[in-house]
Design a protein around this motif. Structure first.
Motif, PDB file in Angstrom:
ATOM      1  N   ILE A 207       0.853  -1.194   0.000  1.00 31.01           N
ATOM      2  CA  ILE A 207       0.000   0.000   0.000  1.00 31.01           C
ATOM      3  C   ILE A 207       0.886   1.239   0.000  1.00 31.01           C
ATOM      4  O   ILE A 207       1.652   1.469   0.935  1.00 31.01           O
ATOM      5  N   ASP A 208       0.777   2.020  -1.066  1.00 33.29           N
ATOM      6  CA  ASP A 208       1.544   3.257  -1.220  1.00 33.29           C
ATOM      7  C   ASP A 208       0.649   4.432  -0.836  1.00 33.29           C
ATOM      8  O   ASP A 208      -0.258   4.808  -1.586  1.00 33.29           O
ATOM      9  N   LEU A 209       0.916   5.003   0.327  1.00 28.09           N
ATOM     10  CA  LEU A 209       0.120   6.118   0.840  1.00 28.09           C
ATOM     11  C   LEU A 209       0.720   7.428   0.342  1.00 28.09           C
ATOM     12  O   LEU A 209       1.510   8.077   1.019  1.00 28.09           O
ATOM     13  N   GLY A 210       0.355   7.814  -0.863  1.00 31.65           N
ATOM     14  CA  GLY A 210       0.901   9.020  -1.460  1.00 31.65           C
ATOM     15  C   GLY A 210       0.143  10.266  -1.070  1.00 31.65           C
ATOM     16  O   GLY A 210      -0.828  10.221  -0.305  1.00 31.65           O
ATOM     17  N   GLY A 211       0.578  11.392  -1.618  1.00 26.68           N
ATOM     18  CA  GLY A 211      -0.068  12.654  -1.294  1.00 26.68           C
ATOM     19  C   GLY A 211      -1.395  12.824  -1.996  1.00 26.68           C
ATOM     20  O   GLY A 211      -2.369  13.287  -1.394  1.00 26.68           O
ATOM     21  N   GLY A 212      -1.461  12.445  -3.281  1.00 26.15           N
ATOM     22  CA  GLY A 212      -2.685  12.660  -4.045  1.00 26.15           C
ATOM     23  C   GLY A 212      -3.587  11.461  -4.125  1.00 26.15           C
ATOM     24  O   GLY A 212      -4.780  11.593  -4.412  1.00 26.15           O
ATOM     25  N   GLN A 213      -3.053  10.267  -3.891  1.00 32.02           N
ATOM     26  CA  GLN A 213      -3.861   9.058  -3.973  1.00 32.02           C
ATOM     27  C   GLN A 213      -3.176   7.931  -3.216  1.00 32.02           C
ATOM     28  O   GLN A 213      -1.992   8.013  -2.873  1.00 32.02           O
ATOM     29  N   THR A 214      -3.936   6.882  -2.963  1.00 28.69           N
ATOM     30  CA  THR A 214      -3.419   5.707  -2.279  1.00 28.69           C
ATOM     31  C   THR A 214      -3.561   4.515  -3.213  1.00 28.69           C
ATOM     32  O   THR A 214      -4.639   4.268  -3.752  1.00 28.69           O
ATOM     33  N   THR A 215      -2.477   3.779  -3.393  1.00 32.87           N
ATOM     34  CA  THR A 215      -2.463   2.646  -4.318  1.00 32.87           C
ATOM     35  C   THR A 215      -2.180   1.356  -3.566  1.00 32.87           C
ATOM     36  O   THR A 215      -1.170   1.254  -2.863  1.00 32.87           O
ATOM     37  N   ALA A 216      -3.077   0.393  -3.720  1.00 32.16           N
ATOM     38  CA  ALA A 216      -2.874  -0.942  -3.142  1.00 32.16           C
ATOM     39  C   ALA A 216      -2.550  -1.909  -4.280  1.00 32.16           C
ATOM     40  O   ALA A 216      -3.256  -1.943  -5.291  1.00 32.16           O
ATOM     41  N   SER A 217      -1.478  -2.666  -4.118  1.00 32.63           N
ATOM     42  CA  SER A 217      -1.039  -3.605  -5.151  1.00 32.63           C
ATOM     43  C   SER A 217      -0.829  -4.981  -4.529  1.00 32.63           C
ATOM     44  O   SER A 217      -0.362  -5.083  -3.394  1.00 32.63           O
ATOM     45  N   VAL A 218      -1.168  -5.995  -5.288  1.00 42.89           N
ATOM     46  CA  VAL A 218      -1.003  -7.375  -4.829  1.00 42.89           C
ATOM     47  C   VAL A 218       0.080  -8.036  -5.666  1.00 42.89           C
ATOM     48  O   VAL A 218      -0.037  -8.131  -6.891  1.00 42.89           O
ATOM     49  N   ILE A 219       1.135  -8.463  -5.002  1.00 42.38           N
ATOM     50  CA  ILE A 219       2.231  -9.176  -5.653  1.00 42.38           C
ATOM     51  C   ILE A 219       2.184 -10.625  -5.188  1.00 42.38           C
ATOM     52  O   ILE A 219       2.212 -10.906  -3.983  1.00 42.38           O
ATOM     53  N   HIS A 220       2.098 -11.557  -6.138  1.00 45.57           N
ATOM     54  CA  HIS A 220       2.041 -12.982  -5.816  1.00 45.57           C
ATOM     55  C   HIS A 220       2.755 -13.763  -6.909  1.00 45.57           C
ATOM     56  O   HIS A 220       2.583 -13.454  -8.096  1.00 45.57           O
ATOM     57  N   ASP A 221       3.581 -14.723  -6.522  1.00 42.03           N
ATOM     58  CA  ASP A 221       4.342 -15.503  -7.498  1.00 42.03           C
ATOM     59  C   ASP A 221       5.212 -14.592  -8.352  1.00 42.03           C
ATOM     60  O   ASP A 221       5.378 -14.818  -9.551  1.00 42.03           O
ATOM     61  N   HIS A 222       5.749 -13.529  -7.729  1.00 41.80           N
ATOM     62  CA  HIS A 222       6.624 -12.553  -8.386  1.00 41.80           C
ATOM     63  C   HIS A 222       5.913 -11.782  -9.498  1.00 41.80           C
ATOM     64  O   HIS A 222       6.572 -11.204 -10.369  1.00 41.80           O
ATOM     65  N   LYS A 223       4.606 -11.740  -9.470  1.00 43.64           N
ATOM     66  CA  LYS A 223       3.846 -11.045 -10.505  1.00 43.64           C
ATOM     67  C   LYS A 223       2.886 -10.049  -9.862  1.00 43.64           C
ATOM     68  O   LYS A 223       2.383 -10.268  -8.762  1.00 43.64           O
ATOM     69  N   LEU A 224       2.644  -8.967 -10.581  1.00 43.25           N
ATOM     70  CA  LEU A 224       1.636  -7.997 -10.151  1.00 43.25           C
ATOM     71  C   LEU A 224       0.273  -8.532 -10.570  1.00 43.25           C
ATOM     72  O   LEU A 224      -0.034  -8.632 -11.755  1.00 43.25           O
ATOM     73  N   PHE A 226      -2.914  -7.505  -9.072  1.00 41.68           N
ATOM     74  CA  PHE A 226      -4.097  -6.656  -8.896  1.00 41.68           C
ATOM     75  C   PHE A 226      -3.664  -5.293  -8.370  1.00 41.68           C
ATOM     76  O   PHE A 226      -2.718  -5.191  -7.577  1.00 41.68           O
ATOM     77  N   THR A 227      -4.332  -4.248  -8.816  1.00 34.81           N
ATOM     78  CA  THR A 227      -4.097  -2.913  -8.265  1.00 34.81           C
ATOM     79  C   THR A 227      -5.434  -2.230  -7.999  1.00 34.81           C
ATOM     80  O   THR A 227      -6.419  -2.466  -8.701  1.00 34.81           O
ATOM     81  N   TYR A 228      -5.436  -1.407  -6.981  1.00 38.38           N
ATOM     82  CA  TYR A 228      -6.614  -0.601  -6.658  1.00 38.38           C
ATOM     83  C   TYR A 228      -6.130   0.790  -6.256  1.00 38.38           C
ATOM     84  O   TYR A 228      -5.212   0.928  -5.430  1.00 38.38           O
ATOM     85  N   VAL A 229      -6.715   1.818  -6.839  1.00 41.21           N
ATOM     86  CA  VAL A 229      -6.321   3.196  -6.549  1.00 41.21           C
ATOM     87  C   VAL A 229      -7.483   3.936  -5.921  1.00 41.21           C
ATOM     88  O   VAL A 229      -8.572   4.009  -6.503  1.00 41.21           O
ATOM     89  N   ASP A 230      -7.258   4.467  -4.723  1.00 45.20           N
ATOM     90  CA  ASP A 230      -8.240   5.323  -4.061  1.00 45.20           C
ATOM     91  C   ASP A 230      -7.774   6.766  -4.238  1.00 45.20           C
ATOM     92  O   ASP A 230      -6.631   7.104  -3.904  1.00 45.20           O
ATOM     93  N   GLN A 231      -8.643   7.606  -4.780  1.00 46.82           N
ATOM     94  CA  GLN A 231      -8.268   8.979  -5.086  1.00 46.82           C
ATOM     95  C   GLN A 231      -8.247   9.870  -3.845  1.00 46.82           C
ATOM     96  O   GLN A 231      -8.707  11.017  -3.866  1.00 46.82           O
ATOM     97  N   GLU A 232      -7.713   9.350  -2.771  1.00 52.13           N
ATOM     98  CA  GLU A 232      -7.513  10.117  -1.544  1.00 52.13           C
ATOM     99  C   GLU A 232      -6.128   9.784  -1.016  1.00 52.13           C
ATOM    100  O   GLU A 232      -5.670   8.647  -1.132  1.00 52.13           O
ATOM    101  N   GLY A 233      -5.470  10.775  -0.439  1.00 51.34           N
ATOM    102  CA  GLY A 233      -4.141  10.560   0.099  1.00 51.34           C
ATOM    103  C   GLY A 233      -3.810  11.575   1.171  1.00 51.34           C
ATOM    104  O   GLY A 233      -4.698  12.128   1.822  1.00 51.34           O
ATOM    105  N   GLY A 234      -2.526  11.839   1.326  1.00 51.64           N
ATOM    106  CA  GLY A 234      -2.085  12.739   2.386  1.00 51.64           C
ATOM    107  C   GLY A 234      -2.613  14.150   2.254  1.00 51.64           C
ATOM    108  O   GLY A 234      -2.818  14.839   3.260  1.00 51.64           O
TER     109      GLY A 234
END
Length: 438
Positions: A207-224, A226-234
Protein backbone atom coordinates in the motif's frame (compact mmCIF):
# COMPACT_ATOMS: atom_id res chain seq x y z
CA UNK A 1 24.79 -8.79 -14.89
CA UNK A 2 26.24 -6.22 -17.26
CA UNK A 3 24.08 -3.31 -16.16
CA UNK A 4 26.83 -1.17 -14.64
CA UNK A 5 26.44 2.55 -15.08
CA UNK A 6 24.55 5.62 -13.93
CA UNK A 7 20.79 5.29 -13.39
CA UNK A 8 18.32 8.08 -12.69
CA UNK A 9 14.88 7.43 -11.22
CA UNK A 10 12.21 10.11 -11.72
CA UNK A 11 9.13 9.88 -9.50
CA UNK A 12 6.53 12.43 -10.57
CA UNK A 13 4.15 12.51 -7.63
CA UNK A 14 1.18 14.68 -6.74
CA UNK A 15 2.86 16.53 -3.87
CA UNK A 16 6.53 16.31 -4.83
CA UNK A 17 8.87 15.29 -7.64
CA UNK A 18 11.82 13.20 -6.57
CA UNK A 19 14.95 12.40 -8.53
CA UNK A 20 17.55 9.87 -7.41
CA UNK A 21 20.88 9.43 -9.20
CA UNK A 22 22.62 6.15 -8.49
CA UNK A 23 25.76 4.41 -9.68
CA UNK A 24 25.55 0.65 -10.13
CA UNK A 25 28.98 -0.99 -9.83
CA UNK A 26 29.90 -4.59 -8.93
CA UNK A 27 26.34 -5.40 -7.93
CA UNK A 28 26.19 -2.44 -5.55
CA UNK A 29 23.77 0.48 -5.91
CA UNK A 30 25.30 3.72 -4.63
CA UNK A 31 23.18 6.87 -4.42
CA UNK A 32 25.21 9.91 -5.52
CA UNK A 33 22.56 12.59 -5.94
CA UNK A 34 19.02 13.52 -4.85
CA UNK A 35 16.50 16.08 -6.03
CA UNK A 36 13.21 16.91 -4.31
CA UNK A 37 10.86 19.65 -5.52
CA UNK A 38 7.27 20.56 -4.72
CA UNK A 39 4.93 19.44 -7.52
CA UNK A 40 2.96 21.93 -9.57
CA UNK A 41 0.59 21.00 -12.36
CA UNK A 42 -0.39 17.58 -10.99
CA UNK A 43 -3.62 16.34 -9.47
CA UNK A 44 -4.16 12.90 -7.95
CA UNK A 45 -1.08 11.47 -9.61
CA UNK A 46 -1.91 12.81 -13.08
CA UNK A 47 -0.28 15.65 -15.02
CA UNK A 48 -2.98 18.26 -15.61
CA UNK A 49 -0.77 21.20 -16.61
CA UNK A 50 2.26 20.12 -18.65
CA UNK A 51 4.03 23.51 -18.64
CA UNK A 52 3.86 23.91 -14.86
CA UNK A 53 4.89 20.29 -14.28
CA UNK A 54 7.90 20.74 -16.58
CA UNK A 55 9.22 23.55 -14.38
CA UNK A 56 8.98 21.36 -11.27
CA UNK A 57 10.75 18.48 -13.02
CA UNK A 58 13.55 20.76 -14.21
CA UNK A 59 14.09 22.12 -10.69
CA UNK A 60 14.28 18.61 -9.20
CA UNK A 61 16.66 17.49 -11.95
CA UNK A 62 18.89 20.52 -11.38
CA UNK A 63 19.12 19.74 -7.66
CA UNK A 64 20.15 16.16 -8.39
CA UNK A 65 22.69 17.28 -11.01
CA UNK A 66 24.36 19.67 -8.58
CA UNK A 67 24.65 17.04 -5.85
CA UNK A 68 25.80 14.27 -8.19
CA UNK A 69 28.03 16.63 -10.22
CA UNK A 70 26.82 15.15 -13.51
CA UNK A 71 24.51 16.17 -16.34
CA UNK A 72 21.29 14.14 -16.46
CA UNK A 73 19.99 13.26 -19.91
CA UNK A 74 18.14 9.97 -19.47
CA UNK A 75 15.69 8.89 -16.77
CA UNK A 76 13.62 5.90 -15.72
CA UNK A 77 10.07 7.17 -15.20
CA UNK A 78 7.32 5.60 -13.12
CA UNK A 79 3.77 5.30 -14.47
CA UNK A 80 0.98 5.46 -11.85
CA UNK A 81 -1.46 2.57 -11.52
CA UNK A 82 -4.53 4.69 -12.33
CA UNK A 83 -6.91 2.50 -14.38
CA UNK A 84 -4.07 0.02 -14.94
CA UNK A 85 -5.07 -3.16 -16.74
CA UNK A 86 -3.08 -6.40 -16.56
CA UNK A 87 -3.77 -8.55 -19.60
CA UNK A 88 -2.35 -12.03 -20.21
CA UNK A 89 -0.64 -12.33 -23.58
CA UNK A 90 0.64 -15.18 -25.73
CA UNK A 91 2.83 -15.23 -28.80
CA UNK A 92 4.11 -18.02 -31.06
CA UNK A 93 6.57 -18.04 -33.97
CA UNK A 94 8.56 -20.49 -36.03
CA UNK A 95 12.29 -20.38 -35.21
CA UNK A 96 13.90 -18.46 -38.06
CA UNK A 97 17.50 -19.72 -38.01
CA UNK A 98 18.31 -22.62 -40.37
CA UNK A 99 20.06 -24.44 -37.54
CA UNK A 100 16.86 -24.06 -35.47
CA UNK A 101 18.89 -22.55 -32.65
CA UNK A 102 16.90 -19.87 -30.84
CA UNK A 103 18.55 -16.45 -30.99
CA UNK A 104 17.96 -13.01 -29.52
CA UNK A 105 16.00 -12.09 -32.64
CA UNK A 106 13.59 -14.97 -32.06
CA UNK A 107 12.93 -13.75 -28.52
CA UNK A 108 12.18 -10.26 -29.82
CA UNK A 109 9.91 -11.63 -32.53
CA UNK A 110 7.89 -13.86 -30.21
CA UNK A 111 7.42 -10.90 -27.85
CA UNK A 112 6.27 -8.80 -30.81
CA UNK A 113 3.77 -11.53 -31.66
CA UNK A 114 2.47 -11.40 -28.08
CA UNK A 115 1.95 -7.66 -28.43
CA UNK A 116 -0.33 -8.03 -31.46
CA UNK A 117 -3.73 -7.14 -30.02
CA UNK A 118 -6.66 -4.84 -30.46
CA UNK A 119 -6.46 -2.14 -27.81
CA UNK A 120 -9.17 0.47 -27.36
CA UNK A 121 -8.08 3.81 -28.85
CA UNK A 122 -7.92 5.43 -25.41
CA UNK A 123 -5.39 2.91 -24.04
CA UNK A 124 -1.67 2.38 -24.60
CA UNK A 125 0.88 -0.28 -23.67
CA UNK A 126 3.15 0.56 -20.75
CA UNK A 127 5.15 -2.63 -20.39
CA UNK A 128 5.34 -6.32 -21.28
CA UNK A 129 6.79 -9.03 -19.06
CA UNK A 130 7.47 -12.64 -20.01
CA UNK A 131 6.41 -15.27 -17.47
CA UNK A 132 7.77 -18.25 -19.38
CA UNK A 133 8.83 -19.52 -22.78
CA UNK A 134 7.73 -22.78 -24.39
CA UNK A 135 9.99 -24.58 -26.88
CA UNK A 136 8.24 -27.32 -28.88
CA UNK A 137 5.82 -27.93 -26.03
CA UNK A 138 8.40 -27.86 -23.20
CA UNK A 139 7.30 -25.10 -20.82
CA UNK A 140 8.74 -23.33 -17.78
CA UNK A 141 11.76 -22.00 -19.70
CA UNK A 142 13.10 -18.62 -18.58
CA UNK A 143 15.83 -18.15 -21.22
CA UNK A 144 15.35 -20.08 -24.49
CA UNK A 145 18.39 -18.65 -26.26
CA UNK A 146 20.81 -21.28 -27.51
CA UNK A 147 18.20 -24.04 -27.38
CA UNK A 148 17.14 -26.03 -30.44
CA UNK A 149 13.51 -25.87 -31.45
CA UNK A 150 11.04 -25.45 -34.28
CA UNK A 151 8.32 -23.53 -32.44
CA UNK A 152 8.84 -20.85 -29.80
CA UNK A 153 6.02 -19.56 -27.59
CA UNK A 154 5.92 -16.88 -24.91
CA UNK A 155 3.36 -16.46 -22.14
CA UNK A 156 3.39 -13.21 -20.24
CA UNK A 157 1.52 -10.10 -19.17
CA UNK A 158 0.90 -6.78 -20.88
CA UNK A 159 0.32 -3.67 -18.78
CA UNK A 160 -1.83 -0.99 -20.34
CA UNK A 161 -2.99 2.38 -19.11
CA UNK A 162 -4.99 5.40 -20.25
CA UNK A 163 -3.29 7.04 -23.21
CA UNK A 164 -3.92 10.51 -21.78
CA UNK A 165 -2.01 9.79 -18.56
CA UNK A 166 0.90 8.16 -20.37
CA UNK A 167 1.14 10.83 -23.06
CA UNK A 168 1.01 13.76 -20.62
CA UNK A 169 3.66 12.20 -18.39
CA UNK A 170 5.99 11.47 -21.30
CA UNK A 171 5.41 14.91 -22.79
CA UNK A 172 6.25 16.52 -19.46
CA UNK A 173 9.56 14.63 -19.23
CA UNK A 174 10.50 15.29 -22.86
CA UNK A 175 9.68 19.01 -22.58
CA UNK A 176 12.00 19.13 -19.58
CA UNK A 177 14.83 18.21 -21.96
CA UNK A 178 15.11 14.57 -20.88
CA UNK A 179 15.05 11.25 -22.70
CA UNK A 180 12.97 8.46 -21.24
CA UNK A 181 15.12 5.37 -21.06
CA UNK A 182 12.24 3.25 -19.77
CA UNK A 183 8.74 3.56 -18.35
CA UNK A 184 8.02 1.31 -15.38
CA UNK A 185 4.73 0.52 -13.68
CA UNK A 186 5.04 2.08 -10.22
CA UNK A 187 3.88 -0.91 -8.12
CA UNK A 188 6.41 -3.21 -9.82
CA UNK A 189 9.24 -0.81 -9.08
CA UNK A 190 8.13 -0.26 -5.51
CA UNK A 191 7.82 -3.97 -4.82
CA UNK A 192 11.41 -4.53 -5.96
CA UNK A 193 12.72 -2.63 -2.93
CA UNK A 194 9.91 -2.88 -0.37
CA UNK A 195 9.48 -6.66 -0.52
CA UNK A 196 11.81 -9.57 0.06
CA UNK A 197 12.03 -12.38 -2.47
CA UNK A 198 9.85 -14.56 -0.25
CA UNK A 199 7.20 -11.87 0.11
CA UNK A 200 7.01 -11.44 -3.65
CA UNK A 201 6.78 -15.21 -4.08
CA UNK A 202 4.19 -16.20 -1.44
CA UNK A 203 2.08 -13.08 -1.84
CA UNK A 204 1.98 -9.68 -0.15
CA UNK A 205 -0.10 -6.52 -0.36
CA UNK A 206 1.77 -3.25 -0.90
CA UNK A 207 0.00 0.00 0.00
CA UNK A 208 1.54 3.26 -1.22
CA UNK A 209 0.12 6.12 0.84
CA UNK A 210 0.90 9.02 -1.46
CA UNK A 211 -0.07 12.65 -1.29
CA UNK A 212 -2.69 12.66 -4.05
CA UNK A 213 -3.86 9.06 -3.97
CA UNK A 214 -3.42 5.71 -2.28
CA UNK A 215 -2.46 2.65 -4.32
CA UNK A 216 -2.87 -0.94 -3.14
CA UNK A 217 -1.04 -3.60 -5.15
CA UNK A 218 -1.00 -7.37 -4.83
CA UNK A 219 2.23 -9.18 -5.65
CA UNK A 220 2.04 -12.98 -5.82
CA UNK A 221 4.34 -15.50 -7.50
CA UNK A 222 6.62 -12.55 -8.39
CA UNK A 223 3.85 -11.05 -10.50
CA UNK A 224 1.64 -8.00 -10.15
CA UNK A 225 -1.82 -9.53 -9.86
CA UNK A 226 -4.10 -6.66 -8.90
CA UNK A 227 -4.10 -2.91 -8.27
CA UNK A 228 -6.61 -0.60 -6.66
CA UNK A 229 -6.32 3.20 -6.55
CA UNK A 230 -8.24 5.32 -4.06
CA UNK A 231 -8.27 8.98 -5.09
CA UNK A 232 -7.51 10.12 -1.54
CA UNK A 233 -4.14 10.56 0.10
CA UNK A 234 -2.09 12.74 2.39
CA UNK A 235 -3.39 15.95 0.83
CA UNK A 236 -6.90 15.05 2.00
CA UNK A 237 -5.62 14.65 5.55
CA UNK A 238 -4.06 18.11 5.33
CA UNK A 239 -7.28 19.62 3.96
CA UNK A 240 -9.29 18.03 6.77
CA UNK A 241 -7.00 19.64 9.35
CA UNK A 242 -7.27 22.97 7.55
CA UNK A 243 -11.10 22.89 7.45
CA UNK A 244 -11.69 21.60 10.98
CA UNK A 245 -9.20 23.98 12.63
CA UNK A 246 -9.92 26.89 10.25
CA UNK A 247 -6.25 27.34 9.47
CA UNK A 248 -4.29 27.69 6.24
CA UNK A 249 -3.26 24.61 4.24
CA UNK A 250 0.41 25.47 4.89
CA UNK A 251 -0.15 25.51 8.65
CA UNK A 252 -2.18 22.31 8.46
CA UNK A 253 0.67 20.53 6.67
CA UNK A 254 3.14 21.64 9.35
CA UNK A 255 0.80 20.47 12.10
CA UNK A 256 0.44 17.08 10.45
CA UNK A 257 4.18 16.63 10.11
CA UNK A 258 5.21 18.00 13.50
CA UNK A 259 2.45 16.83 15.83
CA UNK A 260 0.33 14.30 13.97
CA UNK A 261 -0.35 10.66 14.85
CA UNK A 262 -2.22 8.26 12.62
CA UNK A 263 -3.50 6.42 15.68
CA UNK A 264 -5.09 8.77 18.22
CA UNK A 265 -4.59 6.21 21.00
CA UNK A 266 -0.89 7.04 20.88
CA UNK A 267 -1.41 10.82 21.14
CA UNK A 268 -1.48 12.80 24.39
CA UNK A 269 -4.24 15.01 25.77
CA UNK A 270 -1.65 16.99 27.73
CA UNK A 271 0.52 18.08 24.81
CA UNK A 272 -0.90 21.45 23.74
CA UNK A 273 0.29 23.65 20.87
CA UNK A 274 -0.97 26.89 19.25
CA UNK A 275 -2.71 27.03 15.88
CA UNK A 276 -3.07 30.22 13.82
CA UNK A 277 -6.77 30.56 13.01
CA UNK A 278 -8.03 32.53 10.04
CA UNK A 279 -9.91 35.66 11.18
CA UNK A 280 -8.57 35.59 14.73
CA UNK A 281 -5.70 37.62 16.10
CA UNK A 282 -4.85 35.14 18.85
CA UNK A 283 -3.85 31.52 18.15
CA UNK A 284 -6.06 28.67 19.30
CA UNK A 285 -4.55 26.01 21.56
CA UNK A 286 -5.42 22.40 20.68
CA UNK A 287 -4.22 19.06 21.96
CA UNK A 288 -2.16 16.47 20.17
CA UNK A 289 -5.01 14.05 20.76
CA UNK A 290 -7.59 16.24 18.98
CA UNK A 291 -5.33 16.73 15.95
CA UNK A 292 -4.71 13.00 15.72
CA UNK A 293 -8.43 12.25 15.82
CA UNK A 294 -8.86 14.41 12.70
CA UNK A 295 -6.01 12.56 10.97
CA UNK A 296 -7.21 9.12 12.04
CA UNK A 297 -10.72 9.70 10.68
CA UNK A 298 -9.50 10.27 7.11
CA UNK A 299 -6.87 7.51 7.13
CA UNK A 300 -9.42 5.05 8.51
CA UNK A 301 -11.78 5.94 5.66
CA UNK A 302 -9.02 5.32 3.09
CA UNK A 303 -8.05 1.98 4.64
CA UNK A 304 -11.69 0.87 4.83
CA UNK A 305 -12.05 1.36 1.08
CA UNK A 306 -8.84 -0.53 0.42
CA UNK A 307 -9.97 -3.38 2.66
CA UNK A 308 -13.22 -3.74 0.74
CA UNK A 309 -11.33 -3.88 -2.58
CA UNK A 310 -8.78 -6.39 -1.28
CA UNK A 311 -11.44 -8.58 0.34
CA UNK A 312 -13.07 -8.99 -3.07
CA UNK A 313 -9.93 -10.77 -4.32
CA UNK A 314 -9.11 -12.47 -0.98
CA UNK A 315 -5.71 -10.78 -1.17
CA UNK A 316 -5.59 -10.23 2.59
CA UNK A 317 -5.42 -14.02 3.01
CA UNK A 318 -1.94 -14.02 1.48
CA UNK A 319 0.80 -14.94 4.01
CA UNK A 320 2.93 -11.85 3.42
CA UNK A 321 0.47 -9.47 5.06
CA UNK A 322 0.66 -5.76 4.22
CA UNK A 323 3.58 -3.40 3.66
CA UNK A 324 3.01 0.36 3.91
CA UNK A 325 5.12 3.01 2.25
CA UNK A 326 4.74 6.49 0.78
CA UNK A 327 4.80 9.88 2.46
CA UNK A 328 1.81 9.31 4.74
CA UNK A 329 3.41 6.12 6.05
CA UNK A 330 5.84 8.31 8.01
CA UNK A 331 3.10 9.22 10.51
CA UNK A 332 3.59 7.53 13.89
CA UNK A 333 1.02 4.84 14.62
CA UNK A 334 0.15 4.15 10.97
CA UNK A 335 1.10 0.46 11.18
CA UNK A 336 -0.99 -0.11 14.28
CA UNK A 337 -4.04 1.59 12.76
CA UNK A 338 -3.71 -0.32 9.49
CA UNK A 339 -3.32 -3.63 11.32
CA UNK A 340 -6.44 -2.91 13.34
CA UNK A 341 -8.53 -2.11 10.25
CA UNK A 342 -7.13 -4.66 7.80
CA UNK A 343 -6.86 -7.42 10.41
CA UNK A 344 -3.49 -8.63 9.13
CA UNK A 345 0.16 -8.19 9.98
CA UNK A 346 1.37 -4.75 8.83
CA UNK A 347 4.83 -3.24 8.61
CA UNK A 348 6.25 -0.02 7.15
CA UNK A 349 9.02 0.11 4.58
CA UNK A 350 11.60 2.88 4.85
CA UNK A 351 14.69 2.97 2.57
CA UNK A 352 17.90 2.40 4.51
CA UNK A 353 20.21 4.40 2.23
CA UNK A 354 21.82 7.47 3.76
CA UNK A 355 19.76 10.58 2.97
CA UNK A 356 16.77 8.53 1.79
CA UNK A 357 15.41 7.30 5.09
CA UNK A 358 11.88 8.49 4.42
CA UNK A 359 9.04 6.37 2.99
CA UNK A 360 8.39 9.04 0.35
CA UNK A 361 11.68 8.20 -1.40
CA UNK A 362 10.80 4.52 -1.82
CA UNK A 363 9.21 4.93 -5.26
CA UNK A 364 12.13 6.74 -6.91
CA UNK A 365 14.58 4.26 -5.40
CA UNK A 366 12.43 1.40 -6.64
CA UNK A 367 12.58 2.68 -10.21
CA UNK A 368 16.38 2.44 -10.18
CA UNK A 369 16.46 -0.91 -8.41
CA UNK A 370 13.95 -2.41 -10.84
CA UNK A 371 15.92 -1.13 -13.83
CA UNK A 372 19.30 -2.50 -12.78
CA UNK A 373 17.94 -5.94 -11.84
CA UNK A 374 16.57 -6.69 -15.31
CA UNK A 375 18.33 -9.50 -17.16
CA UNK A 376 19.07 -9.69 -20.89
CA UNK A 377 15.94 -11.69 -21.72
CA UNK A 378 13.72 -9.13 -19.99
CA UNK A 379 15.35 -6.34 -22.00
CA UNK A 380 14.94 -8.32 -25.21
CA UNK A 381 11.23 -8.78 -24.55
CA UNK A 382 10.79 -5.09 -23.75
CA UNK A 383 12.57 -4.14 -26.96
CA UNK A 384 9.57 -5.48 -28.90
CA UNK A 385 7.81 -2.33 -27.69
CA UNK A 386 10.15 -0.43 -30.03
CA UNK A 387 7.17 -0.62 -32.37
CA UNK A 388 5.55 1.84 -29.97
CA UNK A 389 8.61 4.00 -29.37
CA UNK A 390 10.35 2.22 -26.48
CA UNK A 391 13.92 3.35 -25.79
CA UNK A 392 15.63 -0.04 -26.19
CA UNK A 393 17.40 -1.21 -29.32
CA UNK A 394 19.77 -3.84 -30.62
CA UNK A 395 23.13 -3.76 -32.30
CA UNK A 396 24.87 -6.57 -34.13
CA UNK A 397 28.02 -8.01 -32.53
CA UNK A 398 30.17 -10.88 -33.66
CA UNK A 399 29.82 -14.20 -31.84
CA UNK A 400 32.37 -17.00 -31.48
CA UNK A 401 30.72 -19.01 -34.28
CA UNK A 402 31.01 -16.01 -36.64
CA UNK A 403 27.23 -15.65 -36.70
CA UNK A 404 25.80 -12.28 -35.80
CA UNK A 405 23.82 -12.11 -32.57
CA UNK A 406 21.86 -9.15 -31.27
CA UNK A 407 22.64 -7.52 -27.98
CA UNK A 408 20.70 -4.95 -25.96
CA UNK A 409 21.86 -1.37 -26.05
CA UNK A 410 20.38 1.19 -23.66
CA UNK A 411 19.30 4.68 -24.52
CA UNK A 412 18.66 4.34 -28.26
CA UNK A 413 15.60 3.76 -30.36
CA UNK A 414 15.07 1.35 -33.21
CA UNK A 415 11.93 -0.37 -34.40
CA UNK A 416 11.81 -4.14 -34.32
CA UNK A 417 10.44 -5.92 -37.37
CA UNK A 418 6.89 -7.12 -36.81
CA UNK A 419 6.34 -10.86 -37.39
CA UNK A 420 4.04 -11.82 -40.25
CA UNK A 421 1.84 -14.11 -38.21
CA UNK A 422 0.65 -14.41 -34.64
CA UNK A 423 -1.30 -16.96 -32.72
CA UNK A 424 -3.17 -17.44 -29.45
CA UNK A 425 -5.29 -14.26 -29.10
CA UNK A 426 -5.46 -12.53 -25.72
CA UNK A 427 -7.65 -14.06 -23.06
CA UNK A 428 -10.05 -11.84 -21.22
CA UNK A 429 -9.09 -9.95 -18.09
CA UNK A 430 -11.84 -11.80 -16.27
CA UNK A 431 -10.15 -15.15 -16.81
CA UNK A 432 -6.86 -13.66 -15.63
CA UNK A 433 -8.27 -12.68 -12.26
CA UNK A 434 -10.14 -15.98 -11.93
CA UNK A 435 -6.71 -17.60 -11.88
CA UNK A 436 -5.45 -15.16 -9.25
CA UNK A 437 -3.72 -17.74 -7.09
CA UNK A 438 -2.69 -20.16 -9.84
Amino acid sequence: MGNAGIYVGLDIGTTSIKVIVSEYVNGQLNVIGIGNERSVGLNRGIVVDIDKAVVSVQKAIKQAEEKANIQINEVHVGIPANLLQIIPCNGMIAVSDESKEITNEDVVNVASAALVQNLPPERDIIDIIADEFVVDGFDGIKDPRGMIGVRLEMHGSVYTGPKTIIHNLKKCVENAGLTIRETIVNPLALASVAMSDGERDFGTVLIDLGGGQTTASVIHDHKLKFTYVDQEGGDFVTKDISVVLNTSVENAEKLKRNYGFANSDLASEDDIFPVDVVGQSEPLNISEKYLSEIIEARISQILDKIKNALDATKALDLPGGVILTGGLAALPGISELASEILQVQVKTYVPDQMGLRYPSFAQALGLINYAVRQDEVTLLVKSAMGLDGDQLSYSVVEMDNDKPKKQAVKGQTKKTKKPKTSKDPLKSVKNFFNEFFD
